[in-house]
Scaffold this motif. Structure first.
Motif, PDB file in Angstrom:
ATOM      1  N   ARG A 294     -11.608 109.243 -16.688  1.00  0.00           N
ATOM      2  CA  ARG A 294     -10.279 109.266 -17.296  1.00  0.00           C
ATOM      3  C   ARG A 294      -9.917 110.715 -17.608  1.00  0.00           C
ATOM      4  NH1 ARG A 294     -13.102 105.056 -18.109  1.00  0.00           N
ATOM      5  NH2 ARG A 294     -12.206 102.994 -18.173  1.00  0.00           N
TER       6      ARG A 294
ATOM      7  N   THR B  11     -12.580 104.020 -24.347  1.00  0.00           N
ATOM      8  CA  THR B  11     -12.585 102.691 -23.750  1.00  0.00           C
ATOM      9  C   THR B  11     -13.146 101.611 -24.650  1.00  0.00           C
ATOM     10  OG1 THR B  11     -14.739 103.147 -22.747  1.00  0.00           O
ATOM     11  CG2 THR B  11     -12.783 103.604 -21.425  1.00  0.00           C
TER      12      THR B  11
ATOM     13  N   THR C 276     -14.907 106.424 -12.249  1.00  0.00           N
ATOM     14  CA  THR C 276     -13.844 105.799 -13.050  1.00  0.00           C
ATOM     15  C   THR C 276     -13.387 106.746 -14.157  1.00  0.00           C
ATOM     16  OG1 THR C 276     -15.529 104.753 -14.432  1.00  0.00           O
ATOM     17  CG2 THR C 276     -14.618 103.430 -12.628  1.00  0.00           C
TER      18      THR C 276
ATOM     19  N   THR D 140     -17.033 102.006 -17.218  1.00  0.00           N
ATOM     20  CA  THR D 140     -17.338 103.310 -16.650  1.00  0.00           C
ATOM     21  C   THR D 140     -18.380 103.088 -15.573  1.00  0.00           C
ATOM     22  OG1 THR D 140     -16.882 104.467 -18.713  1.00  0.00           O
ATOM     23  CG2 THR D 140     -18.288 105.607 -17.121  1.00  0.00           C
ATOM     24  N   LYS D 141     -18.137 103.610 -14.382  1.00  0.00           N
ATOM     25  CA  LYS D 141     -19.076 103.461 -13.270  1.00  0.00           C
ATOM     26  C   LYS D 141     -19.569 104.838 -12.868  1.00  0.00           C
ATOM     27  CE  LYS D 141     -19.410 101.761  -8.521  1.00  0.00           C
ATOM     28  NZ  LYS D 141     -18.659 101.095  -7.435  1.00  0.00           N
TER      29      LYS D 141
ATOM     30  N   LYS E 144     -11.998 100.524 -14.029  1.00  0.00           N
ATOM     31  CA  LYS E 144     -11.416 101.473 -14.982  1.00  0.00           C
ATOM     32  C   LYS E 144     -10.382 100.786 -15.861  1.00  0.00           C
ATOM     33  CE  LYS E 144      -8.759 105.751 -15.009  1.00  0.00           C
ATOM     34  NZ  LYS E 144      -8.166 106.792 -14.151  1.00  0.00           N
ATOM     35  N   ASP E 145      -9.510  99.961 -15.250  1.00  0.00           N
ATOM     36  CA  ASP E 145      -8.473  99.254 -16.002  1.00  0.00           C
ATOM     37  C   ASP E 145      -9.058  98.269 -17.009  1.00  0.00           C
ATOM     38  OD1 ASP E 145      -6.597 100.664 -14.577  1.00  0.00           O
ATOM     39  OD2 ASP E 145      -6.085  99.000 -13.226  1.00  0.00           O
TER      40      ASP E 145
ATOM     41  N   ASN F 137     -12.922 100.344  -7.978  1.00  0.00           N
ATOM     42  CA  ASN F 137     -13.197 101.232  -9.110  1.00  0.00           C
ATOM     43  C   ASN F 137     -12.006 101.272 -10.065  1.00  0.00           C
ATOM     44  OD1 ASN F 137     -15.721 101.820  -8.103  1.00  0.00           O
ATOM     45  ND2 ASN F 137     -15.026 103.626  -6.999  1.00  0.00           N
ATOM     46  N   THR F 138     -10.798 101.174  -9.527  1.00  0.00           N
ATOM     47  CA  THR F 138      -9.600 101.166 -10.367  1.00  0.00           C
ATOM     48  C   THR F 138      -9.582  99.924 -11.252  1.00  0.00           C
ATOM     49  OG1 THR F 138      -8.406 102.398  -8.683  1.00  0.00           O
ATOM     50  CG2 THR F 138      -7.078 101.267 -10.337  1.00  0.00           C
TER      51      THR F 138
ATOM     52  N   ASN G 135     -18.803 110.265 -11.936  1.00  0.00           N
ATOM     53  CA  ASN G 135     -18.048 109.297 -12.724  1.00  0.00           C
ATOM     54  C   ASN G 135     -16.833 108.892 -11.897  1.00  0.00           C
ATOM     55  OD1 ASN G 135     -16.578 107.834 -14.552  1.00  0.00           O
ATOM     56  ND2 ASN G 135     -16.683 109.347 -16.194  1.00  0.00           N
TER      57      ASN G 135
END
Length: 104
Positions: free
Chosen positions: A80, A101, A78, A64-65, A59-60, A55-56, A76
């Protein structure tokens, strides 16, 4: 530039039975070996895809998951800073802020 695999149809030359060659995606496939001019054909080969593993990683990469947790409730995973942990159907305040994003 992509690398393609070719196979000699007759006797191999010093390149071997199969060989690799860099070609533009727009170039036509080879029909002759560039060294011995014998007939060759393009082989189907595997491609190397580096898929996100966590998941990281997602996100990077700016994804969005959302994971379904209940009827109309998604976590959510991921999120922020400033995003809600859960997104609820019909509640616009819980929708992730995609402007963080999405870039040009």
């Amino acid at each position: 530039m992509p690398i393609y695999d070719y196979e000699h149809l007759n006797e191999p030359c010093s390149l071997g039975k199969t060989f690799e060659i860099k070609q533009s995606i727009n170039e036509e496939s080879l029909t002759q070996c560039p060294q011995c001019h014998g007939p060759v054909r393009k082989r189907i080969s595997r491609i190397n895809l580096s898929l996100p593993k966590s998941n990281t990683d997602l996100k990077d990469l700016g994804f969005t998951k959302l994971v379904k947790r209940d009827d109309g409730v998604y976590e959510n995973v991921t999120r922020r800073e400033g995003d809600s942990r859960y997104m609820e159907a019909g509640n616009p305040e819980t929708i992730p802020n995609f402007s963080k994003t999405i870039r040009d």
